[in-house]
Scaffold this active site. Structure first.
Site, PDB file in Angstrom:
ATOM      1  N   ARG A  32      -5.685   3.856  -8.179  1.00 27.24           N
ATOM      2  CA  ARG A  32      -7.144   3.873  -8.054  1.00 27.24           C
ATOM      3  C   ARG A  32      -7.729   2.476  -7.894  1.00 27.24           C
ATOM      4  NH1 ARG A  32      -9.304   8.959  -7.064  1.00 27.24           N
ATOM      5  NH2 ARG A  32      -8.547  10.508  -8.543  1.00 27.24           N
ATOM      6  N   LYS A  82      -6.811  -5.282  -4.988  1.00 32.59           N
ATOM      7  CA  LYS A  82      -5.521  -5.565  -4.372  1.00 32.59           C
ATOM      8  C   LYS A  82      -5.351  -7.061  -4.135  1.00 32.59           C
ATOM      9  CE  LYS A  82      -4.880  -1.155  -1.900  1.00 32.59           C
ATOM     10  NZ  LYS A  82      -4.618  -0.523  -0.582  1.00 32.59           N
ATOM     11  N   ASP A 133       0.863  -1.175   0.000  1.00 30.51           N
ATOM     12  CA  ASP A 133       0.000   0.000   0.000  1.00 30.51           C
ATOM     13  C   ASP A 133       0.908   1.236   0.000  1.00 30.51           C
ATOM     14  OD1 ASP A 133      -2.297   1.631   0.363  1.00 30.51           O
ATOM     15  OD2 ASP A 133      -1.885   1.698   2.507  1.00 30.51           O
ATOM     16  N   ASP A 187      -6.376  -2.949   3.506  1.00 28.35           N
ATOM     17  CA  ASP A 187      -5.264  -3.808   3.085  1.00 28.35           C
ATOM     18  C   ASP A 187      -5.387  -5.239   3.616  1.00 28.35           C
ATOM     19  OD1 ASP A 187      -3.925  -1.600   1.855  1.00 28.35           O
ATOM     20  OD2 ASP A 187      -3.292  -0.947   3.849  1.00 28.35           O
TER      21      ASP A 187
END
Length: 1174
Positions: free
Chosen positions: A788, A794, A409, A818
């Site tokens: 974005r 992720k 991140d 995350d």
């Protein structure tokens, strides 16, 4: 959900009618009636508040623990062997030889499991017996937590833990507000506001609470901490219940004298317990390889036993009949074939030490202590918030030495997550002149510089008594606009002061401190305060701000909260002049899509240009807009919003759909730009990790230009890289960009590439038919930045690389967004930052700063992998050497499965004689120190390529074991053949032969681990010497006292015969020399002509040490002769050193840039091959 009735009691369905259950018996809806215990008790699915997190009881511990342990193949195998050894017809060994090691392993594991469970029992008891006050029969009574039931009304005071999941009824504070700390739930230490509905907040007296007859309809038990859907029916009205009206078990009441609440969920139905399920078990690559090796050993063992069984059958057929006079066959063994089958199982027992029973428990011990070393490393301690590193998992340490991809991140991970309001644009005018970290990145991108920072003048805020002393802004004109009455500037900062969920707290000095769940919100509200628009206080229905000393009160009518799907927050207020206004702030793409058709196009264009500049400066932007509302329009909309807010299903989606109808026709005010600075040491850490051939992907929600500039400033991107940007809105555009990037990579394969892709393109790239093409392009890039992206994207990116590249992945982040990425990776790392501890709680390892990742991987990870590989190779080797001597003896004992060694020798070989030195190597050995590991990151590459232990290394361990066993057994057989002692007694019997072989074997295997130890300490030396001497102590004690049973009577006094035999000492010297001369010769050749990177670096350190010592000697000599200390030049390199290296300080010039290497030549990982021997 629509319910109408004249009384809340009439709303109750027939008790236990089953309508609240799904077909599988699970709840689809929960119904709780206050002060009606009989009704609530009828629902059998409602559990009590007693919790149990332990696995065992006194009665179940032994059977359940043994069952779990015997689910391991190795343990079950040795239990099978033990059973076989109880059959006299097939066992030449006492069952003790297997029982003692097995019992030792089971006992160690059981003690560990029992201790862990004892702590769980103790914790459960402490929680279940906490005191609580409940209202029953119109009186408050003291009970323990485990006696609380659903439907109880309970009272709690300041500082007390919440006993169950409660619906908040009333509090001691005005407007029904209370403050709670949720650290036990999500790790966040900042206080959160919870608020009772006004219609129940008057319930502060006992008789009022006793008369409360409300009925709550709500969602069934679930683990979502951040959402609650329910409704209260009370006095013919319905009231929505959301998360802000719920107190969860595990919270602590703070700054609130007392609260009352209705228990909705108890015990294991609470959200805290619903989130307490076991973490997903992660298996390392070493675990999988180890299991494969054990299976291979099983097959090898079966092959040896089959050979011996066939040999037994053949020997019995040819010669067995001649020996039946004094070696009679058993009554049930009438044929050589039956004897061969029985001997197969006999050899399974005899050669069982080939399968290492203590391997798994030894690995667990090593990993546990390695995880402690991570916890204790002061090099990863962050004193600013008193946060040490923490290994939350003890099973993944060596996997840290094999990482190939890092997914990171940005905000709060690479950056500090401490926001600074630097720039803004209001009504088309840009304000703020500060230089940012990304400016430095942009300067690096263009080989320029940003040295003009020193020319900026900080604005003087001394006119504002509430201004923060550390607030910095570099543009006086904005202050003039605010103080001069510019209406647009007033609207801008008024929005920032009103549209938020911040909680103000008055400091001891009389100032205001803002508590916010998001650092962005705190920064914006603080900026408004510094410019004279001070958020003073809030109630459930009002917000009070002070504008240049004049207080204004705004009626708070509706808050539409921010979430990752909406990407905006709105608030509807009644202005002091009576008008209704909606304020909205959010992402530029979201706000622009909702601007009215009459919006000024020039303003939109200018603001867009400013946003682009802010993004290039690496700033986080937020657009601000408003809309004036009519009374009728808002009244109709508010009714729809209320209906959506009391829905029990899809509440969030319904509220979002209703919000869409009012968040339209907005008028643009401007945009904010705040900076999140890089953490200390991030550029150096990323550069060093890249030199270790680790590919770093940044997955961020920021804009493309922001992410690119931050990438340059943190050295993830370099000026010599070729940027490939993919930002197509449609699938065809995305595919075309990926195809172009692929062609560029093929045309210029030697040029480093970096791929940048935005969220829209990533959505198309991750489609099943496109993802492999995306992965092909991305895997050819040295760095990848995904902009974005959502939390789900992720996790999908991590899973894509993990599954299709078969690479070891690590994900690192600091926030709740995350968590999915962290859980998807092989190893998850959480940053203890400003966004709570959700990432830490989901991670395998945690620390406070990104830069510590460099030390975690390049030092602890590499050491752990190296140690584990050395441990595994040696462990298999020593067991092969020990067991194969028994196999060779079978050829000279008529394949009778007679043991070469004494049974006690077999029992203690892995437990005492050879265990400690290898454990010390597996825990403490260092090929180079930590500073050298960081200085030469290329040393990390062998772990990524599985070079230190793999199938080839396993077979080499087997070959070395075969070599050792052949030398030891056959040399002994030849030397002691027809040997006589000085007294005339033969020295070629089984006792003498087996005892000699065992003594030299223990010496050899301990010398082997000693010769392969890099870093010698007193502890290592003591353990190696003690292990070598332990067998002699064993001989002198056990074989000198005829009191240990029949198993050692034959060995009585054997040790003295050995010591007195010159042949034994000749055998010892010849055997050790024969075994080690080839091994040492090969090692000499490898170091001299095919050195590994570690060999080269160790030589560098040796040369540095020699040079430093010579310098010290030279300085000392000069000082003695001249009486002064003068600088001296480094002495020339002595000619007798093995390698001719450059004499630059530290030998750093031997490391070439870039990760390309040639392992086969022994010069790989970017480390130059040494010059030829002088």
């Amino acid at each position: 959900m629509s319910i109408t009735a004249s009384d809340s009691r009439a709303l109750l369905p027939p008790m236990a009618d089953g309508s609240h259950l799904n077909e599988d018996g699970s709840e689809k809806e929960r119904r709780v009636a206050a002060n009606n215990p009989g009704y609530n008790a009828a629902f059998k699915s409602y559990v009590g508040n007693h919790i149990v997190t332990s696995k065992y009881t006194i009665l179940t511990f032994i059977p359940v623990n043994l069952f779990e342990q015997f689910r391991r193949v190795a343990n079950a195998y040795f239990l099978f062997l033990l059973i076989l050894q109880l059959i006299p017809a097939i066992s030449a060994l006492s069952w003790v030889t297997t029982a003692i090691p097995l019992i030792f392993v089971l006992a160690v594991t059981a003690v560990k499991d029992g201790f862990d469970d004892f702590k769980r029992h103790k914790s459960d008891h402490g929680v279940n017996t906490r005191p609580s006050r409940v209202l029953r029969n119109n009186a408050w009574i003291d009970v323990q937590w485990h006696e609380v039931v659903v439907g109880d009304i309970i009272a709690m005071n300041d500082g007390e833990f919440v006993a169950a999941d409660l619906f908040l009824l009333s509090t001691s504070e005005p407007h029904g507000i209370c403050y709670v700390e949720t650290a036990e739930l999500d790790g966040e230490t900042n206080l959160k506001i919870r608020q009772a509905i006004p219609d129940t907040n008057h319930l502060d007296e006992t008789h009022h609470l006793n008369e409360f007859d409300g009925v709550v309809f709500c969602e069934p038990p679930n683990n979502n901490l951040h959402r609650f859907d329910g409704a209260l029916t009370y006095k013919n009205k319905q009231f929505p219940i959301d998360n802000d009206k719920i107190l969860l078990r595990g919270c602590v009441v703070r700054n609130t004298k007392w609260i009352h609440g209705l228990v909705l969920f108890a015990g294991h139905d609470t959200k805290l317990m619903q989130n307490s399920g076991g973490a997903r078990f992660k298996r390392t690559h070493m675990d999988k390889l180890m299991n494969n090796m054990v299976i291979t050993i099983f097959c090898f063992l079966a092959t040896l036993c089959l050979i011996a069984a066939i040999g037994s059958g053949i020997w019995t057929t040819l010669y067995g009949g001649d020996f039946r006079i004094y070696l009679p066959w058993e009554t049930f063994t009438s044929t050589p074939g039956v004897i061969g089958v029985l001997n197969f199982f006999s050899f399974i027992i005899l050669l069982n030490t080939l399968v290492p029973i203590s391997l798994y428990v030894s690995v667990e011990i090593i990993r546990l202590i390695q995880s402690w070393l991570i916890d204790w490393d002061r090099g990863m301690y962050f004193p600013e918030n008193n946060t040490p590193a923490a290994a939350r998992s003890t099973t993944l340490t060596e996997e840290l030495g094999q990482i190939q991809y890092i997914f990171s991140d940005k905000t709060g991970t690479l950056t500090r997550n401490v926001m600074s309001f630097l720039k803004c644009t209001i009504d088309g005018v840009s304000y703020g002149k500060a230089l940012t970290a990304a400016n430095a990145g942009a300067a690096a991108r263009s080989d320029g510089n940003a040295s003009a920072a020193g020319a900026l003048t900080r604005v003087d805020f001394s006119w504002n008594a509430l201004a923060d002393q550390d607030f910095e802004f570099f543009d006086e004109s904005l202050v003039k606009e605010c103080r001069g009455g510019n209406p647009r500037a007033a609207d801008f900062f008024r929005l920032l002061a009103i549209c938020h969920t911040v909680v103000p707290e008055e400091t001891e000095a009389g100032g205001l401190e803002y508590k916010a769940q998001s650092p962005d919100e705190a920064a914006l509200v603080s900026a408004a305060k510094n410019f004279g628009f001070v958020f003073m206080r809030r109630t459930p229905t009002q917000v009070v701000i002070s504008i240049h000393g004049q207080e204004e009160t705004y009626d708070l009518l509706t808050i539409i909260e921010f979430n990752s799907d909406r990407k905006r927050m709105s608030i509807v207020v009644r202005m002091p002049n009576g008008k209704l206004r909606l304020y909205c702030k959010g992402a530029d793409s979201v706000i622009y899509a909702r601007l009215g058709p009459n919006s000024c196009e020039d303003l939109k264009t200018t603001t867009s240009q400013h946003l682009e500049v802010f993004a290039n400066d690496g700033l986080r932007t937020l657009c601000l807009a408003y809309r004036d509302l009519g009374e009728e329009e808002f009244t109709a909309w508010q009714k729809e919003h209320h209906e959506a807010s009391i829905a029990l299903t899809d509440r969030e989606a319904r509220i979002g759909a209703v919000a869409e109808r009012i968040e339209t026709d907005l008028t643009l005010i401007g945009a904010t730009a705040i900076e999140d600075k890089l953490q200390e040491g991030v550029p150096e850490a990323i550069a060093n990790l890249a030199r270790a051939d680790i590919k770093i992907w940044v997955l961020t929600g920021d804009k493309q230009e922001t992410a690119i500039n931050i990438g340059f400033s943190c050295q993830l991107l370099r000026t010599d890289m070729e940027l490939c940007i993919v930002n197509g809105k449609e699938e065809k555009d995305t595919l075309a960009s990926l195809e172009q990037a692929k062609r560029v990579a093929e045309v210029n394969p030697d040029v480093a590439k970096a791929l940048v892709i935005d969220g829209h393109s990533l959505h198309h790239a991750l489609e099943p038919h496109n993802k492999l093409k995306f992965l092909e392009v991305a895997s050819k890039s040295r760095a990848v930045i995904c902009c974005r992206v959502s939390p789900l994207q992720k996790a999908l990116v991590v899973t894509l690389v993990k599954e299709h590249k078969k690479a070891v992945t690590l994900a690192i982040g600091d926030g709740a967004n995350d968590v999915s990425m962290i859980q998807a990776a092989h190893i998850g790392v959480g940053i203890s930052g400003m966004e709570g501890r959700q990432a830490v709680l989901a991670a395998d390892f945690s620390f406070a700063q990104f830069r510590f990742l460099e030390r975690l991987l390049l030092v602890h990870g590499r050491w752990s992998y190296m140690r584990m590989c050395k441990f595994m190779a040696y462990f298999f080797y020593k067991n092969f050497a020990f067991t194969l001597c028994q196999f060779w003896y079978a050829f000279f004992s008529a394949f009778s499965a007679t043991t070469l060694y004494d049974a006690w020798m077999i029992t203690f070989y892995n437990v005492i004689f050879t265990s400690l030195p290898v454990l010390m190597v597996g825990i403490f050995d260092q090929d180079v120190d930590d500073k050298t590991s960081l200085k030469f990151p290329q040393l990390y590459i062998p772990g990524q390529r599985n070079l230190l232990f793999n199938k080839t290394k396993f077979w080499l361990s087997l070959a070395k074991g075969i070599w050792t066993s052949v030398v030891l057994f056959f040399f002994a057989l030849g030397i002691f053949y027809d040997q006589l002692s000085p007294s005339g007694r033969t020295n070629n019997d089984l006792v003498f032969l087996g005892t000699c072989v065992a003594a030299v074997l223990v010496l050899v295997v301990n010398l082997e681990i000693g010769l392969n130890t890099y870093s010698w300490t007193i502890v290592n030396a003591v353990f190696v010497i003690a292990s070598i001497l332990s067998i002699w102590a064993f001989y002198f004690i056990l074989y000198s006292v005829p009191a240990f049973g029949e198993t050692v009577i034959a060995y009585y006094w054997a040790v003295y015969r050995i010591i007195a035999s010159g042949a034994f000492w000749f055998y010892l010297g010849l055997g050790v020399a024969t075994i080690f001369l080839p091994l040492l010769s090969m090692r000499y050749y490898q170091i001299t002509y095919r050195p590994t990177p570690v060999d080269i670096v160790r030589e560098i350190r040796k040369l540095d040490s020699t040079r430093d010592r010579q310098n010290r000697d030279s300085k000392s000599s000069d000082s003695l002769e001249l009486g002064v200390r003068e600088p001296t030049k480094p002495s020339p390199q002595p000619a007798h050193h093995g390698f001719a290296f450059s004499q630059e300080p530290g030998g750093a010039d031997l490391i070439t840039p870039g990760p390309r290497c040639s392992i086969g030549e022994g010069t790989g990982m970017g480390i130059k091959k040494p010059a030829a021997r002088e």
